[in-house]
Structure formats: structure tokens, C-alpha cells
Design a protein around this motif. Structure first.
Motif, short mmCIF file in Angstrom:
data_model
loop_
_atom_site.label_atom_id
_atom_site.label_comp_id
_atom_site.label_asym_id
_atom_site.label_seq_id
_atom_site.Cartn_x
_atom_site.Cartn_y
_atom_site.Cartn_z
N LYS A 1 0.85 -1.19 0.00
CA LYS A 1 0.00 0.00 0.00
C LYS A 1 0.89 1.24 0.00
O LYS A 1 1.76 1.41 0.85
N ILE A 2 0.66 2.10 -0.99
CA ILE A 2 1.48 3.31 -1.10
C ILE A 2 0.86 4.43 -0.26
O ILE A 2 -0.33 4.66 -0.30
N ASP A 3 1.70 5.10 0.49
CA ASP A 3 1.25 6.20 1.34
C ASP A 3 0.96 7.43 0.46
O ASP A 3 1.86 7.95 -0.20
N ASN A 4 -0.28 7.87 0.47
CA ASN A 4 -0.65 9.00 -0.40
C ASN A 4 0.13 10.27 -0.07
O ASN A 4 0.32 11.13 -0.92
N GLY A 5 0.57 10.37 1.17
CA GLY A 5 1.36 11.54 1.58
C GLY A 5 2.66 11.66 0.81
O GLY A 5 3.27 12.74 0.76
N LEU A 6 3.11 10.56 0.21
CA LEU A 6 4.36 10.60 -0.54
C LEU A 6 4.16 11.09 -1.97
O LEU A 6 5.11 11.36 -2.70
N LEU A 7 2.90 11.17 -2.37
CA LEU A 7 2.61 11.59 -3.75
C LEU A 7 2.21 13.06 -3.72
O LEU A 7 1.05 13.41 -3.82
N LYS A 8 3.20 13.92 -3.56
CA LYS A 8 2.86 15.33 -3.30
C LYS A 8 2.80 16.15 -4.56
O LYS A 8 2.17 17.20 -4.59
N ASN A 9 3.47 15.71 -5.60
CA ASN A 9 3.63 16.58 -6.75
C ASN A 9 2.57 16.37 -7.81
O ASN A 9 1.82 15.40 -7.76
N LYS A 10 2.54 17.25 -8.77
CA LYS A 10 1.54 17.20 -9.84
C LYS A 10 1.58 15.85 -10.55
O LYS A 10 0.55 15.32 -10.95
N LEU A 11 2.80 15.35 -10.75
CA LEU A 11 2.93 14.03 -11.37
C LEU A 11 4.08 13.29 -10.70
O LEU A 11 5.19 13.80 -10.59
N ASN A 12 3.77 12.08 -10.23
CA ASN A 12 4.75 11.30 -9.49
C ASN A 12 4.97 9.94 -10.15
O ASN A 12 4.08 9.41 -10.79
N LYS A 13 6.17 9.40 -9.92
CA LYS A 13 6.45 8.08 -10.47
C LYS A 13 6.75 7.12 -9.32
O LYS A 13 7.64 7.36 -8.51
N ILE A 14 5.97 6.04 -9.26
CA ILE A 14 6.22 5.00 -8.29
C ILE A 14 6.89 3.88 -9.08
O ILE A 14 6.34 3.42 -10.07
N GLU A 15 8.07 3.47 -8.64
CA GLU A 15 8.84 2.54 -9.47
C GLU A 15 9.30 1.33 -8.67
O GLU A 15 9.69 1.42 -7.52
N TYR A 16 9.23 0.18 -9.35
CA TYR A 16 9.66 -1.07 -8.74
C TYR A 16 11.13 -1.30 -9.05
O TYR A 16 11.51 -1.40 -10.21
N ILE A 17 11.95 -1.35 -8.01
CA ILE A 17 13.36 -1.66 -8.21
C ILE A 17 13.58 -3.13 -7.85
O ILE A 17 14.08 -3.91 -8.64
#
Ligand code: ADP
Ligand code: MG
Lengths: 270, 192
Positions: B158-174
Motif C-alpha cells: 500500500k502506497i502512502d498517499n502523503g508521498l505523492l505530493k507533486n503534480k505528477l509522481n512516479k512509483i517505481e519497482y526496483i
């Protein structure tokens, strides 16, 4: 060929029946032949809103089952010769509806009338899909509150996947009526603004109707509010009907009513 | 001694029908151009000419050292076609409450993802409009605007919405214990 318009919403009690009665009458007063059909089987109240409850002899299901002819079942309004009404069945349950029979009924109506308005049950009810199946236009009624909007969004989703027109590869035209707006509350930020609602639902705006105590009274008396020249809600329905008849009427924002001294005095006694 | 180590992909196959093999290879040239092709059984001149012509590297009748076998599903030509079709989906209409999109591939969505809707995909998601519905992806990345309402699950986390602060964000699997969130754009795009 008439225009088949389903009046829909997500949940019940948002003002579909009120809108159907008023818009139907407004269209008829514009000299267009119009029929309003109550598809809310089991909870019919369109007859009451139009002041026709004691005139109902045959209902829609009896017509579909060929127990009565369409001519026998259609009830002419006392107010306008251009307005007819077809009642829902009070006794049978919603499973009585059958797609082929509905299609036939709507085709018959559409050869006689220019506007066919279908008063739908709420989007969560089983009769809903039947109402929208053969409509080519839908009017979505919402109240300015989150749950109403979300449920309407869902009803639009069902419309976009279940209607015959969409299955044939066309779009169903969708229009929005925002009903029961309280301008004071919009102004103070307690009520969602129309822009917010339109952005979420992404469909065209057909009209904005203010909260008006006169509406309830008008429904109870069977004299639709559109006949009341002083009512803001009545005026809004008139403009909506005019728009559906092709007039280019601008959308009006319900305004906070500033009462003068006489108005204030009247307010004290009413 | 100077040495290097490489790992490479090997595509192992037998050939029953030369024409089928050639048409399969042609449609999947992109996929196999950097593979080593291992053909078990006899190779006709037609096949070897074709492979040389296409500069595809191949070996014949070779016993591989113990290696990890990867999914063999795509070896059948019919199934390859299906994977191709199921690769990329573009949604241009709003996703409405109650609608669920389940998809085996990447999803690009231009319109709103409304509250009460959901996208479930094994691929990437690029969402360019407002996101209030839920998202579940096991792809390489999700590109998404800031959102308070959405429930975002990425590889079961589950991704914390608080980390998605900007107009466009990239969540990436390393890797399974390394998921990064970075900024693509801090402000609204301005189109000329
Ligand atoms: N603009 C309005 N202002 C005040 N009351 C309204 C308004 N519109 C509808 N109502 C009232 O809300 C109630 C539900 O309306 P109705 O038209 O029966 O809704 P629905 O058909 O969607 O269930 C009725 O009592 C009606 O009189
Ligand atoms: Mg009703």
C-alpha cells in the motif's frame, strides 16, 4: 420519431419524478406532443405529481401484456392537451418487465409523440436497466452532495455499458440537472459547487434548480411548480424544457434571495 | 587472463514446419533479435538461410548447462498473438464508480478515475487526470498525479498517499524491498 429521454439518478429521492412532471409539462406548454411514462414500478408517484392519480385505469404493464390498448391507457393532462401520461403498475413487481415488450411500447409511443420522458427508478434498482435500455438521451438528476454524485456516476457507468444505443456503437446523450441547490450554502462553501459536480461527472449541464419549499406543496396538490410564475425552481424547469425544445437559453445560477421589507414581513408570517 | 561473464536469453525450439517457424520468427523479430536461438533437431537449408539473412544467432542440437527455465508460454505462435493484443490499453473516457478495469498489460488513462472505480493490471499505469478511484498494479511503474482519496497498491504494498505530493509522481519497482517514488513534474503542465 420521438426523442426518448430517461430521467435517471443514482439514489432515490433526488427529484427525478418532480423533474419528469415539470419538464414534461414545460415541453407540452411549448406546443410539442409529449408523453411521460412512470417506470418506477411499485412506487409510482408521477400520477400524483401531475394531479392524475384518480384517473388511472390501465397501466403500462397491462399495455405491454396486451390487456389494454395504448389509447385506453394514455391519460390526457388536465393542464395541457399536448401532455399525456402512462402509469406504472402498482401491483406487479419489477420482474414483470421484459425487454422486447418495452421496446415495442417505446416504438409505439415514439411514433405518436415528439418527446417520450421515462421516469426511472433509482440506479440501484432492478428496473433501472430496463428504463435506460432503449433511451437515446438521459437526464441525470443529482443533489449537491457527495453520495448523490457518486451514485449517479455509477448509474452513468451502467448507462454507458447497458444501453442498446451504446451496444450499437453510438453515444447516449447525457445531461445533468443539479437539483436542490441552496445558494447560501454554496456561497459559504458548505455545499459543493456546480463546477465541482460537473467536473466529476463530466457530462453536459442542462440546468440548475434551487431548493424550493413550494416544490413539495406543488407535488402534493398535483399542480407542478412550473406553473408558479413566482418560483425560482419553476423558472428553472421552464428554462430546461425550453432548452430541450431547442431554444438557446443561458444557464442561470440560483441566487441568494435578498428580501425587501415586504418580503421579510411575509416571511415572518408564512 | 582477462575474462567477462554474460547472461543471455536462449530461445529453445524444435521445427516441425519451416514456414510456420519463419512466420513466427518474423512477427517476433524484435523479441528474439538479441536471443540466442537453440534449435533441437534438424535444420533445413531454408531455415539456416533465413536465420543468417536476419542476422539471428543460432546453435543446433546443444545440451544447455543447468539454467533457469523461464516461462515457455509464448513459444506457441497463437498465444504470442494474444499477448500482443493484450499489451496496451488507452482509456479516453472517465472511469466511473462501480467500473473495474482488469487488464493484462499497460494502461494509459487520459480522463478521470472517479471514486468507487478500480484499475487492476499486471502492467504499468499512467494516469494523467484526477485519480480518486483505486489502483492495483504489479508492473514496473505507476505515473500518477497527487491524490488523497485513491487506494494505491503496488506489488502488494500500500502506497502512502502523503508521498505523492507533486503534480505528477512516479512509483517505481526496483526490487521487492525497494520501491521508489520520484517527481516527474512539480507543477501543472502548460500546453502552448
Ligand atoms: N427543488 C426542490 N426543492 C425542494 N424539494 C424538492 C425539490 N425537488 C424535489 N423535491 C422533493 O424531494 C422529494 C423527492 O422528490 P422526487 O421527485 O419524488 O424524487 P425521486 O423521483 O428521484 O425519488 C419530494 O418530496 C419532492 O417534492
Ligand atoms: Mg420517483
Amino acid at each position: 420519431m420521438g426523442m426518448i429521454i430517461a430521467i435517471i439518478s443514482g439514489k432515490g429521492g433526488v427529484g427525478k419524478t418532480t423533474a419528469t412532471a415539470n419538464i414534461g409539462l414545460g415541453i407540452a406548454l411549448n406546443n410539442r406532443r409529449c408523453v411521460v411514462v412512470d417506470f418506477d414500478i411499485g412506487q409510482r408517484n408521477l400520477d400524483m405529481t401531475l394531479g392524475l392519480e384518480n384517473r388511472v385505469v390501465y397501466d403500462m404493464i397491462q399495455v405491454m401484456d396486451e390487456e389494454a390498448s395504448l389509447r385506453q391507457a394514455l391519460i390526457k393532462s388536465k393542464i395541457s392537451d399536448n401532455l399525456y401520461f402512462l402509469a406504472a403498475s402498482q401491483t406487479r413487481d419489477k420482474t414483470a418487465l421484459d425487454s422486447l415488450k418495452i421496446k415495442q411500447l417505446i416504438e409505439d409511443l415514439s411514433s405518436e409523440f415528439e418527446y417520450i420522458l421515462l421516469d426511472a427508478p433509482a440506479g440501484i434498482e432492478s428496473g433501472y436497466e430496463h428504463t435506460i435500455e432503449f433511451a437515446d438521451t438521459a437526464i441525470v438528476v443529482v443533489n449537491p452532495e457527495v453520495s448523490s454524485i457518486r451514485d449517479s456516476d455509477r448509474a452513468i457507468g451502467v448507462l454507458d455499458s447497458k444501453s442498446q444505443k451504446v451496444k450499437d456503437g453510438f453515444d447516449v446523450d447525457k445531461y445533468l440537472i443539479i437539483n436542490r441547490i441552496v445558494p447560501e450554502m454554496v456561497e459559504s462553501g458548505e455545499m459543493l459547487s456546480s463546477d465541482d459536480i460537473l467536473e466529476i461527472l463530466s457530462i453536459k449541464l442542462l440546468g440548475k434548480v434551487a431548493e424550493d419549499k413550494g416544490v413539495i406543496d406543488a407535488s402534493n396538490q398535483g399542480v407542478p411548480i412550473i406553473l408558479n410564475p413566482k418560483s425560482m425552481a419553476g423558472a428553472a424547469y421552464r428554462r430546461i424544457a425550453d432548452r430541450l425544445c431547442g431554444d438557446n437559453v443561458p444557464i442561470e445560477e440560483p441566487k441568494v434571495q435578498k428580501r425587501g421589507l415586504v418580503g421579510r414581513l411575509k416571511g415572518m408570517f408564512s | 587472463m582477462k575474462s567477462n561473464q554474460y547472461s543471455m536469453k536462449v530461445f529453445e525450439t524444435t521445427i516441425d514446419d519451416d514456414n510456420k517457424f519463419i512466420s513466427f520468427m518474423s512477427t517476433n523479430h524484435e523479441l528474439f533479435k538479441n536471443h540466442l536461438i537453440l534449435i533441437q533437431g534438424n535444420i533445413s537449408k531454408k531455415i539456416s538461410d533465413y536465420l543468417n539473412d536476419q542476422s539471428l544467432k543460432y546453435i543446433n542440437n546443444f545440451e544447455l548447462p543447468r539454467v533457469k527455465k523461464i516461462e515457455t508460454k509464448y513459444i506457441k505462435p497463437q498465444e504470442v498473438k494474444e499477448i500482443k493484443k493484450d499489451h496496451f490499453k488507452i482509456l479516453t473516457a472517465p472511469l466511473r464508480s462501480g467500473q473495474i478495469v482488469k487488464y493484462n498489460g499497460d494502461v494509459l488513462i487520459f480522463d478521470r478515475i472517479n471514486s468507487g472505480s478500480k484499475i487492476i493490471t499486471t502492467g504499468n499505469i499512467i494516469a494523467l487526470n484526477i485519480v480518486n478511484g483505486d489502483i492495483d498494479s504489479t508492473g514496473d511503474f505507476i505515473i500518477i498525479p497527487n491524490t488523497n482519496q485513491s487506494n494505491i497498491v503496488f506489488h502488494g504494498i500500500k502506497i502512502d498517499n502523503g508521498l505523492l505530493k507533486n503534480k505528477l509522481n512516479k512509483i517505481e519497482y526496483i526490487s521487492i524491498d525497494n520501491i521508489t517514488i520520484s517527481t516527474i513534474s512539480k507543477k501543472e503542465f502548460i500546453w502552448v
